[in-house]
Design a protein around this motif. Structure first.
Motif, PDB file in Angstrom:
ATOM      1  N   LEU A  29       0.826  -1.200   0.000  1.00 19.25           N
ATOM      2  CA  LEU A  29       0.000   0.000   0.000  1.00 19.25           C
ATOM      3  C   LEU A  29       0.868   1.262   0.000  1.00 19.25           C
ATOM      4  O   LEU A  29       0.618   2.206  -0.752  1.00 19.25           O
ATOM      5  N   GLN A  30       1.906   1.270   0.823  1.00 21.13           N
ATOM      6  CA  GLN A  30       2.799   2.426   0.918  1.00 21.13           C
ATOM      7  C   GLN A  30       3.537   2.676  -0.397  1.00 21.13           C
ATOM      8  O   GLN A  30       3.692   3.827  -0.822  1.00 21.13           O
ATOM      9  N   VAL A  31       3.979   1.601  -1.052  1.00 18.76           N
ATOM     10  CA  VAL A  31       4.684   1.739  -2.332  1.00 18.76           C
ATOM     11  C   VAL A  31       3.760   2.368  -3.372  1.00 18.76           C
ATOM     12  O   VAL A  31       4.149   3.296  -4.086  1.00 18.76           O
ATOM     13  N   PHE A  32       2.529   1.879  -3.466  1.00 18.99           N
ATOM     14  CA  PHE A  32       1.568   2.429  -4.412  1.00 18.99           C
ATOM     15  C   PHE A  32       1.296   3.898  -4.091  1.00 18.99           C
ATOM     16  O   PHE A  32       1.301   4.748  -4.988  1.00 18.99           O
ATOM     17  N   ALA A  33       1.062   4.198  -2.835  1.00 20.44           N
ATOM     18  CA  ALA A  33       0.733   5.564  -2.419  1.00 20.44           C
ATOM     19  C   ALA A  33       1.879   6.528  -2.725  1.00 20.44           C
ATOM     20  O   ALA A  33       1.645   7.643  -3.217  1.00 20.44           O
ATOM     21  N   ARG A  34       3.100   6.119  -2.446  1.00 24.76           N
ATOM     22  CA  ARG A  34       4.251   6.976  -2.753  1.00 24.76           C
ATOM     23  C   ARG A  34       4.360   7.224  -4.252  1.00 24.76           C
ATOM     24  O   ARG A  34       4.562   8.352  -4.702  1.00 24.76           O
TER      25      ARG A  34
END
Length: 87
Positions: A29-34
């Motif tokens: 989720l964090q990778v996508f959001a960044r």
């Protein structure tokens, strides 16, 4: 990588909001959001709060649109759900 986004149904701050989640990991989720340029402040323990104006852009970036119920089911089944009373 699959992340999911529900319809903008929750009112706050003069707009409606969606939720963005992963059913695999918070790291995913964090990778996508960044990559999508979401501000870190929009992360809320197990999801991102996303204003309605950003939803279509995130779908174009690969977020899969699902109903609010489906998003909740996927998050619970993943074991990543943090209940409000546990916050």
């Amino acid at each position: 990588m699959t992340v999911f986004i529900d319809p903008p149904l929750w009112p706050a701050h003069g707009t409606l909001w969606s939720h963005l989640v992963s059913d695999r990991s918070i790291d995913e989720l964090q990778v996508f959001a960044r990559a999508a340029g979401l501000p870190p402040r929009s992360f809320d323990r197990d999801h991102y709060d996303v204003p309605a104006s950003e939803r279509e852009r995130l779908v174009a970036a690969g977020a899969v649109p699902v109903s609010a119920n489906e998003l909740t089911r996927r998050l619970i089944a993943s074991g990543l759900r943090i209940r409000a009373k546990d916050r």
